[in-house]
Design a protein around this motif. Structure first.
Motif, short mmCIF file in Angstrom:
data_model
loop_
_atom_site.label_atom_id
_atom_site.label_comp_id
_atom_site.label_asym_id
_atom_site.label_seq_id
_atom_site.Cartn_x
_atom_site.Cartn_y
_atom_site.Cartn_z
N UNK A 1 43.24 -27.83 26.18
CA UNK A 1 42.18 -28.78 25.84
C UNK A 1 42.23 -29.09 24.35
N UNK A 2 41.28 -29.89 23.85
CA UNK A 2 41.31 -30.34 22.46
C UNK A 2 41.17 -29.18 21.47
N UNK A 3 40.51 -28.11 21.90
CA UNK A 3 40.34 -26.95 21.02
C UNK A 3 41.55 -26.02 21.05
N UNK A 4 42.49 -26.30 21.93
CA UNK A 4 43.68 -25.46 22.03
C UNK A 4 43.57 -24.37 23.07
N UNK A 5 42.53 -24.40 23.91
CA UNK A 5 42.40 -23.41 24.98
C UNK A 5 43.27 -23.81 26.17
N UNK A 6 44.00 -22.86 26.76
CA UNK A 6 44.86 -23.21 27.90
C UNK A 6 44.05 -23.73 29.09
N UNK A 7 44.48 -24.86 29.64
CA UNK A 7 43.91 -25.38 30.89
C UNK A 7 44.66 -24.79 32.07
N UNK A 8 45.97 -24.69 31.93
CA UNK A 8 46.78 -24.12 33.01
C UNK A 8 48.21 -24.60 32.91
N UNK A 9 48.99 -24.15 33.86
CA UNK A 9 50.40 -24.54 33.91
C UNK A 9 50.78 -24.84 35.34
N UNK A 10 51.81 -25.66 35.50
CA UNK A 10 52.40 -25.93 36.80
C UNK A 10 53.75 -25.23 36.84
N UNK A 11 53.93 -24.38 37.85
CA UNK A 11 55.14 -23.57 37.93
C UNK A 11 56.08 -24.02 39.03
N UNK A 12 55.58 -24.76 40.01
CA UNK A 12 56.38 -25.16 41.17
C UNK A 12 57.00 -26.53 40.91
N UNK A 13 58.32 -26.56 40.73
CA UNK A 13 59.02 -27.81 40.42
C UNK A 13 58.81 -28.85 41.51
N UNK A 14 58.86 -28.42 42.76
CA UNK A 14 58.84 -29.37 43.87
C UNK A 14 57.50 -30.09 44.01
#
Length: 477
Positions: free
Chosen positions: A416-429
């Protein structure tokens, strides 16, 4: 791969050696190395030696040997060094080695333009100069790739004599290699959506016309303003494209030295294209003219085109700033970024508001993204949402709602704008519908002025005929 047992290294006596014994003369001792995929008879009197535990390895997938003649002046050095490899694998590595040795795949496979030399019972391509010989072969029915590499300034004839005692074991198992790239099916992908925390990302394949095949890892970059684009591929090929109707259509090639090895590309507000690489140095391309920039190597420019940075050294404290005048004159200024404790192979980018540098904080082994202002003042540190989820970084930028990165170990990471992690996508497909498993294959990216992100990725075709550079448009940030 387990080490081959010492029982497979045997002393044998040749007919000539037996005759020498009968006559009372000294005989040459010949030893036999027997591995799953080759045997080698060699004379110890010629000085050939190897470490059975380190240099000779064998399994059902591969047999490898490193054998050498030690230098009389310095036993830690070799007067001759030979590597022999026989691997059971698909065709991909062979085709990559083919090009690395300077052979044209089409000339080899379709026109049969190259003379083959028999070595160990197999017909091999050969490349030789004054101090090195390389042999390469592919036995399709066996699914076997054969490589021999020899280095010696004075004993290449000894190498050729050694190889007369080599015999490969090739069994036709009826295997078939995949098609060559000109006969293969181009990469294609449907539209996809994926959730990253509360954010929904939508992706669409953006075909490149003509397709870019057999791209190497690294040296692939993209830039676009939404209407036109530049793509650097294979570290030495640059082309301009029109982005029209969801497709990248080549407008013109921009000539570069075929031996170039560029790793960075920046397009500045004046339309100039800046390239940089350790071996090639930096250059500015404007109105078709290529101008070398003396001093910086892997240069990354500010959009104004008046200054740039280089990831110089191991730490942020070693960062250099280059102020570049219109005539190409360069002034070098120290630009320490003290918070970056380690930045070998770091990602570096400068946009209209920030400087992005990947690296590590002091006392940590985790990759983070440091975000600085243009004066070198730290603004934010963007950390991994999960351990080992970032690795290398191939793109970072600021979106309307925060920050985005295209890393090595994930498809995409959002903050987010403050630099807090929103998340990640790990599955390429989920985002790319890729037949390739494993890491995402990210190479680069560019945020478009009207929103959306073009991602440049490396994808293997479903028929395994080649890898392509593939572009996707991702929206939803």
């Amino acid at each position: 791969m387990k080490n081959i047992s010492a029982r497979k290294v045997m002393s044998v006596v040749t007919a000539a050696g037996l005759a020498a014994c009968v006559c009372g003369a000294a005989r040459a001792e010949v030893k036999k190395i027997e591995a799953t995929y080759f045997t080698l008879d060699y004379e110890t009197d010629a000085g050939w030696t190897f470490d059975e535990k380190k240099d000779l390895k064998d399994s059902q997938k591969a047999s490898t040997l490193r054998i050498r003649i030690l230098s009389a002046a310095d036993p830690k050095r070799s007067d001759a060094l030979v590597d022999i490899k026989a691997n059971i694998e698909n065709q991909s590595n062979f085709r990559r080695y083919l090009e690395q040795l300077g052979f044209d795949p089409y000339e080899y496979a379709e026109k049969r333009s190259y003379t083959l030399v028999p070595v160990g019972g197999v017909d091999c391509l050969v490349k030789e100069d004054s101090s090195k010989i390389d042999y390469l072969a592919r036995v399709e029915g066996a699914g076997e790739t054969i490589q021999i590499s020899a280095d010696s300034k004075e004993k290449l004839e000894d190498v050729k004599t050694l190889l007369k005692g080599l015999q490969f074991k090739v069994a036709d198992a009826g295997k078939k290699d995949g098609p060559w790239y000109w006969n293969g099916t181009p990469y294609a992908s449907a539209e996809h959506s994926a959730e990253v925390g509360p954010v929904t990302l939508n992706s669409k394949h953006v075909p490149i016309d003509p397709i870019i095949v057999q791209s190497v890892i690294g040296g692939n970059r993209i830039w676009s303003d939404g209407a036109r684009a530049y793509i650097l591929s294979n570290a030495c090929k640059l082309a301009e494209y029109n982005l029209d109707g969801g497709k990248l259509v080549k407008k013109a090639d921009i000539e570069l030295d075929a031996q170039s090895n560029y790793q960075t590309m920046t397009v500045t507000d004046d339309g100039a294209v800046w390239l940089g690489g350790v071996g090639s140095g930096s250059c500015r391309i404007k109105d078709g003219a290529v101008e070398k920039i003396k001093g910086p190597r892997e240069l990354v420019m500010h959009p104004s085109g008046t200054w740039g940075l280089e990831r110089y050294g191991r730490k942020g404290a070693d960062m250099k700033k280059y102020e570049i005048a219109a005539d190409g004159t360069v002034a070098t200024v120290d630009f320490p970024l003290a918070e970056v404790d380690y930045m070998v192979n770091a990602y570096l980018r400068i946009d209209a508001n920030h400087i992005y540098v990947s690296g590590r904080e002091a006392g940590s082994k985790e990759t983070v993204l440091f975000v600085y202002d243009h004066g070198g003042k730290l603004e934010k540190i963007l950390k991994e949402p999960a351990k080992n989820s970032m690795g290398g970084v191939y793109f970072a930028g600021e979106t309307a709602n925060g920050f985005v990165a295209l890393p090595l170990q994930s498809v995409v990471i959002l903050w987010d704008k403050e630099g807090n992690p929103i998340g990640r996508l790990n599955d390429v497909k989920k985002l790319y519908d890729s037949p390739t498993t494993g890491v995402a294959g990210n190479e680069d990216g560019i945020l478009l002025p009207g929103g959306g992100l073009l991602t440049l990725t490396r994808r293997e075709r479903a028929d395994k005929s080649t890898y392509e550079l593939v572009v996707f448009r991702v929206d939803g940030f």
